[in-house]
Write a protein that holds these residues in place. Structure first.
Motif, PDB file in Angstrom:
ATOM      1  N   GLN A 130       0.757  -1.166   0.077  1.00 22.52           N
ATOM      2  CA  GLN A 130       0.094   0.016  -0.136  1.00 22.52           C
ATOM      3  C   GLN A 130       0.976   1.173  -0.042  1.00 22.52           C
ATOM      4  O   GLN A 130       2.214   1.287   0.539  1.00 22.52           O
ATOM      5  CB  GLN A 130      -0.883  -0.068   0.921  1.00 22.52           C
ATOM      6  N   GLU A 131       0.251   2.245  -0.656  1.00 22.35           N
ATOM      7  CA  GLU A 131       1.216   3.402  -0.708  1.00 22.35           C
ATOM      8  C   GLU A 131       1.412   4.092   0.557  1.00 22.35           C
ATOM      9  O   GLU A 131       2.606   4.765   0.926  1.00 22.35           O
ATOM     10  CB  GLU A 131       0.370   4.531  -1.737  1.00 22.35           C
ATOM     11  N   TYR A 132       0.667   3.838   1.568  1.00 24.14           N
ATOM     12  CA  TYR A 132       0.896   4.545   2.955  1.00 24.14           C
ATOM     13  C   TYR A 132       2.116   4.121   3.574  1.00 24.14           C
ATOM     14  O   TYR A 132       2.488   4.892   4.708  1.00 24.14           O
ATOM     15  CB  TYR A 132      -0.356   4.576   3.871  1.00 24.14           C
TER      16      TYR A 132
ATOM     17  N   LEU B  71       4.729   3.121   1.878  1.00 22.86           N
ATOM     18  CA  LEU B  71       5.823   3.965   1.123  1.00 22.86           C
ATOM     19  C   LEU B  71       5.819   5.356   1.581  1.00 22.86           C
ATOM     20  O   LEU B  71       7.077   5.791   1.810  1.00 22.86           O
ATOM     21  CB  LEU B  71       5.452   3.956  -0.362  1.00 22.86           C
ATOM     22  N   ALA B  72       4.505   5.758   1.895  1.00 25.04           N
ATOM     23  CA  ALA B  72       4.789   7.315   2.335  1.00 25.04           C
ATOM     24  C   ALA B  72       5.359   7.174   3.700  1.00 25.04           C
ATOM     25  O   ALA B  72       6.057   8.176   4.024  1.00 25.04           O
ATOM     26  CB  ALA B  72       3.129   7.721   2.629  1.00 25.04           C
ATOM     27  N   MET B  73       5.129   6.403   4.514  1.00 25.46           N
ATOM     28  CA  MET B  73       5.670   6.366   5.968  1.00 25.46           C
ATOM     29  C   MET B  73       7.298   6.203   5.756  1.00 25.46           C
ATOM     30  O   MET B  73       8.031   6.940   6.311  1.00 25.46           O
ATOM     31  CB  MET B  73       5.420   5.152   6.721  1.00 25.46           C
ATOM     32  N   LYS B  74       7.885   5.457   4.803  1.00 33.26           N
ATOM     33  CA  LYS B  74       9.219   5.242   4.676  1.00 33.26           C
ATOM     34  C   LYS B  74       9.704   6.556   3.980  1.00 33.26           C
ATOM     35  O   LYS B  74      10.719   6.964   4.511  1.00 33.26           O
ATOM     36  CB  LYS B  74       9.383   4.409   3.543  1.00 33.26           C
ATOM     37  N   SER B  75       8.814   7.208   3.203  1.00 32.95           N
ATOM     38  CA  SER B  75       9.329   8.656   2.865  1.00 32.95           C
ATOM     39  C   SER B  75       9.322   9.670   3.838  1.00 32.95           C
ATOM     40  O   SER B  75      10.006  10.838   3.852  1.00 32.95           O
ATOM     41  CB  SER B  75       8.399   9.118   1.554  1.00 32.95           C
ATOM     42  N   LEU B  76       8.828   9.586   4.936  1.00 34.47           N
ATOM     43  CA  LEU B  76       8.883  10.293   6.280  1.00 34.47           C
ATOM     44  C   LEU B  76      10.002   9.801   7.074  1.00 34.47           C
ATOM     45  O   LEU B  76      10.140  10.408   8.151  1.00 34.47           O
ATOM     46  CB  LEU B  76       7.480  10.251   6.982  1.00 34.47           C
ATOM     47  N   GLY B  77      10.744   8.481   6.730  1.00 32.39           N
ATOM     48  CA  GLY B  77      11.711   8.525   7.542  1.00 32.39           C
ATOM     49  C   GLY B  77      11.335   7.551   8.635  1.00 32.39           C
ATOM     50  O   GLY B  77      12.166   7.367   9.574  1.00 32.39           O
ATOM     51  N   ALA B  78      10.479   6.732   8.598  1.00 29.38           N
ATOM     52  CA  ALA B  78      10.035   5.828   9.833  1.00 29.38           C
ATOM     53  C   ALA B  78      11.176   4.616   9.525  1.00 29.38           C
ATOM     54  O   ALA B  78      11.434   4.185   8.444  1.00 29.38           O
ATOM     55  CB  ALA B  78       8.595   5.480   9.748  1.00 29.38           C
TER      56      ALA B  78
ATOM     57  N   HIS C 165       2.374   0.227  11.963  1.00 27.19           N
ATOM     58  CA  HIS C 165       1.578   0.583  10.632  1.00 27.19           C
ATOM     59  C   HIS C 165       1.022  -0.698   9.894  1.00 27.19           C
ATOM     60  O   HIS C 165      -0.278  -0.670   9.571  1.00 27.19           O
ATOM     61  CB  HIS C 165       2.276   1.457   9.861  1.00 27.19           C
TER      62      HIS C 165
ATOM     63  N   ARG D  29      17.471   7.598   6.506  1.00 28.21           N
ATOM     64  CA  ARG D  29      16.284   7.700   7.275  1.00 28.21           C
ATOM     65  C   ARG D  29      16.109   8.965   7.990  1.00 28.21           C
ATOM     66  O   ARG D  29      14.902   9.684   7.817  1.00 28.21           O
ATOM     67  CB  ARG D  29      16.174   6.506   7.947  1.00 28.21           C
TER      68      ARG D  29
ATOM     69  N   ARG E 193      15.008  11.623   5.250  1.00 28.57           N
ATOM     70  CA  ARG E 193      13.817  11.482   4.766  1.00 28.57           C
ATOM     71  C   ARG E 193      12.971  11.807   5.586  1.00 28.57           C
ATOM     72  O   ARG E 193      12.803  11.679   7.027  1.00 28.57           O
ATOM     73  CB  ARG E 193      13.540  10.119   4.412  1.00 28.57           C
ATOM     74  N   GLY E 194      11.954  12.678   5.004  1.00 27.06           N
ATOM     75  CA  GLY E 194      10.869  13.349   5.863  1.00 27.06           C
ATOM     76  C   GLY E 194      11.054  14.437   6.617  1.00 27.06           C
ATOM     77  O   GLY E 194      10.466  15.171   6.894  1.00 27.06           O
TER      78      GLY E 194
ATOM     79  N   PHE F 283       2.560  11.869  -2.504  1.00 24.14           N
ATOM     80  CA  PHE F 283       2.083  10.731  -3.697  1.00 24.14           C
ATOM     81  C   PHE F 283       0.998  11.089  -4.597  1.00 24.14           C
ATOM     82  O   PHE F 283       0.156  11.833  -4.029  1.00 24.14           O
ATOM     83  CB  PHE F 283       2.257   9.405  -2.779  1.00 24.14           C
TER      84      PHE F 283
ATOM     85  N   THR G 182      -5.041   6.470  -0.947  1.00 19.47           N
ATOM     86  CA  THR G 182      -3.987   5.198  -0.396  1.00 19.47           C
ATOM     87  C   THR G 182      -2.961   5.576   0.355  1.00 19.47           C
ATOM     88  O   THR G 182      -2.388   4.635   0.949  1.00 19.47           O
ATOM     89  CB  THR G 182      -4.065   4.150  -1.549  1.00 19.47           C
ATOM     90  N   ALA G 183      -2.498   6.793   0.237  1.00 10.84           N
ATOM     91  CA  ALA G 183      -1.393   7.195   1.005  1.00 10.84           C
ATOM     92  C   ALA G 183      -1.498   7.548   2.559  1.00 10.84           C
ATOM     93  O   ALA G 183      -0.610   7.824   3.009  1.00 10.84           O
ATOM     94  CB  ALA G 183      -0.684   8.411   0.162  1.00 10.84           C
TER      95      ALA G 183
END
Lengths: 300, 336
Positions: A188-190, A192-199, A208, B86, B89-90, B97, B102-103
């Motif tokens: 799911q995209e969320y 990937l979104a979490m990864k993009s936030l550095g989690a 998650h 990491r 990122r963010g 996205f 779904t994001a």
């Protein structure tokens, strides 16, 4: 400032209401199912018996009274009769409910911990997937009861070892169910979104992904309770679990089989108890699956 | 001269498949200056999103950057340790996205998800993060932000969710925001609002923006500079006015003439014939030549080098080698 506090407190009550609402919705869907209500009532009765065993039971479950042995049900003072040692069957049944619930809960929760962790890891890390799933396949290769017997043969016969054996036997199924959910959730995209936030990976996995897999886990746990209770009874019946004079239902049947013609109530009563409880957990699990089905989760 | 915040040098991203290693991005080089908006355009499957994910270090597990470097403030993101990446990122680089549906994680409230990066990167307490979250929601134009914090994603509309996504991405004041088709899934009026919002926020937060889109209208609205990608290669790179007023590459011209123009009754849509080659398709010379109306013998044999039309405008096309053909191309573009 004061308005902010007011809005904040209003917000927190609305959140609580929200959670309550979701729970109520699932509950309403659940009790629409008549079979589930029957199951819930049986489980509730078992819970009451578990909690209030010393109050409900009229006698000490292992106290023998040879003068009163093999009384049929309906006898004054022993409404479910007594067994060959004159022990009160109602009292033994009540304490047996306690054992079966504890063993079921213990085995399922241990199995869940192992299965969920393995499932999460193997679903999330492709490198571990092969190793963990082959290990799971290995466990699957044994017929369940045989695996449990093997483990008990190694550890020795006792109720605690039954719990361990049954929990190990629950691990592979649980791991596969969780792995399947993780595989679909992690795409799911969320995520990937979490990864993009550095989690971190652990945060993503446990905070998650896991909450998104919880519905199948709840259903599995409920259904597994039935299997665990039945397996405990089977193992005790075979003499591998609870040892006399423990009032375990399976052990009660084992003790009663020599007297099944003279006093059939000695095996029929615990047999019915096992049947009802297993039936109850199965139908409730079934109904939970429908109630938690994300496809039906849209507001109706 | 404003220094660039991100420079990508000859980056090659390849995917491990059953057919072997297939390059999805073939030697991309570009840079983003401070406060600049760079648009990456191209049709679906040309490597835009993969370029963005390569920069973020979020490629799927079978993808890998095999060559080149991605310099972000003098750090090569490709050689950075996992933990360092990491924490970047963010915090310094954020991403939004395409699908606001779904994001966002459906099982958590908006508040939970907006607090999370603040608590991870800035180590704020829950209460501080909550306050900051309300401010952020207010900043991205969400009415009654305090009560929105406690709602779940399914209770919000698509545009609202995209605003929440933007708020989450901006929560730690990133220096670079990568937006992967943030408006594609929204309807047109909401698209315009989101683009205005991004423009405003970019100014306020003094950040750079990489916007990935296939919508030339969005490009015209927001871009400072544009790079056009085709089949994993950057084929044209220029300022927004250069790309729109004097496109050099036949593919760019094709893209521009595929945009409907309702003001001109005589305008006919002019799609580019053919379709994007597959990743594993072997094409000699220029990868666009099978679809190019101006393809020459040379195009079939030798891959074109980069030619500069102006210091800020370059393209990879043999047509530019010949001054006369270039003139002709310029005239044609003028009539668009």
């Amino acid at each position: 400032m004061s308005t902010e506090t007011v809005t904040a407190s209003m917000a927190s009550t609305s959140r609580n209401k929200k959670r309550e609402k979701n729970f109520v919705k699932t509950w309403k869907r659940l009790i629409k199912n008549k079979m589930a209500v029957v199951g819930l009532v049986i489980i509730a009765l078992q819970l009451i018996m578990t909690v209030a065993a010393p109050l409900i039971a009229d006698y000490d479950p292992s106290k023998q009274n040879l003068a009163m042995s093999e009384l049929p049900p309906g006898t004054e003072g022993h409404w479910m009769g007594t067994d060959n040692y004159g022990r009160d069957i109602w009292s033994r049944l009540v304490y047996g409910a306690r054992i079966s619930l504890f063993v079921g809960l213990g085995a399922v929760s241990l199995g869940l911990i192992g299965g969920v962790v393995l499932g999460l890891l193997s679903g999330y890390y492709r490198r571990l997937d092969g190793i963990i799933m082959r290990f799971v396949d290995l466990l699957f290769a044994f017929p369940g009861i045989l695996l449990a017997m093997l483990i008990i043969a190694i550890l020795g016969t006792s109720l605690v070892n039954v719990v361990i054996a049954i929990s190990i036997w629950s691990i592979p199924t649980c791991a596969r169910i969780v792995r399947g959910s993780v595989l679909s959730v992690k795409k799911q995209e969320y995520i990937l979104a979490m990864k993009s936030l550095g989690a971190s990976d652990w945060r993503i996995l446990f905070k998650h992904i896991l909450p998104n897999c919880i519905a199948p886990i709840i259903v599995f746990a409920t259904m597994r309770m039935a299997t665990a209770i039945l397996s405990t009874a089977s193992l005790s019946f075979l003499g591998l679990g609870a040892q006399p004079p423990t009032p375990e239902w399976g052990a009660m049947i084992a003790a009663g089989q020599d007297f099944m013609w003279s006093s059939p109530h000695m095996i029929i009563i615990p047999g019915i108890a096992i049947m009802l409880v297993v039936f109850a957990f199965n139908v409730v699990g079934d109904a939970l699956r429908d109630a938690l089905d994300p496809g039906m989760n849209l507001d109706k | 001269m404003i220094e660039s915040i991100l420079s990508v040098n000859n980056m090659v991203t390849a995917f491990k498949t059953s057919d072997g290693l297939l390059p999805a991005v073939r030697g991309a080089s570009f840079s983003v200056k401070k406060g600049e908006t760079l648009c990456i355009v191209g049709e679906s499957g040309c490597g835009k999103s993969i370029t963005a994910l390569s920069i973020m270090g979020l490629l799927p597990s079978n993808g890998k950057v095999t060559e080149g470097s991605v310099m972000f403030e003098n750090k090569d993101l490709l050689t950075l340790k996992k933990e360092d990446m990491r924490s970047l990122r963010g915090n310094e680089i954020s991403m939004i996205f395409q699908e606001p549906m779904t994001a966002l994680n459906p099982v958590f409230t908006v508040g939970y998800q907006i607090r999370e990066p603040l608590m991870i990167h800035h180590r704020l307490s829950k209460r501080e993060a909550h306050q900051k979250g309300i401010e952020l929601l207010k900043r991205v134009g969400i009415p009654s932000p305090a009560s929105r914090m406690n709602q779940y994603p399914h209770e919000l509309s698509g545009g609202m969710r995209q605003r929440v996504m933007i708020a989450i991405a901006l929560s730690c004041n990133p220096k670079l925001l990568v937006a992967d088709e943030p408006t594609t899934a929204l309807d047109v009026t909401i698209q315009a609002q989101i683009i205005d919002l991004l423009n405003d926020l970019k100014r306020d937060f003094e950040m750079s923006l990489i916007m990935i889109t296939h919508d030339m209208g969005v490009v015209a609205e927001i871009a400072d500079r544009v790079i056009v990608m085709y089949a994993g290669e950057i084929i044209e790179n220029g300022t927004v006015s250069e790309i729109f007023n004097s496109p050099q590459h036949p593919y760019t011209r094709g893209l521009l003439s595929s945009v409907p123009n309702v003001d001109d009754p005589d305008f006919h849509l002019n799609p580019i014939a053919g379709s994007l080659p597959l990743l594993n398709e072997k094409i000699s010379g220029c990868r666009f030549h099978p679809r190019c109306p101006h393809a020459m013998e040379k195009c079939k044999a030798v891959s074109p080098v980069t030619f500069e039309a102006t210091p800020t405008h370059s393209a990879r096309c043999w047509l530019m080698e010949d001054e006369e053909v270039r003139q002709h191309g310029g005239q044609r573009a003028g009539t668009l």
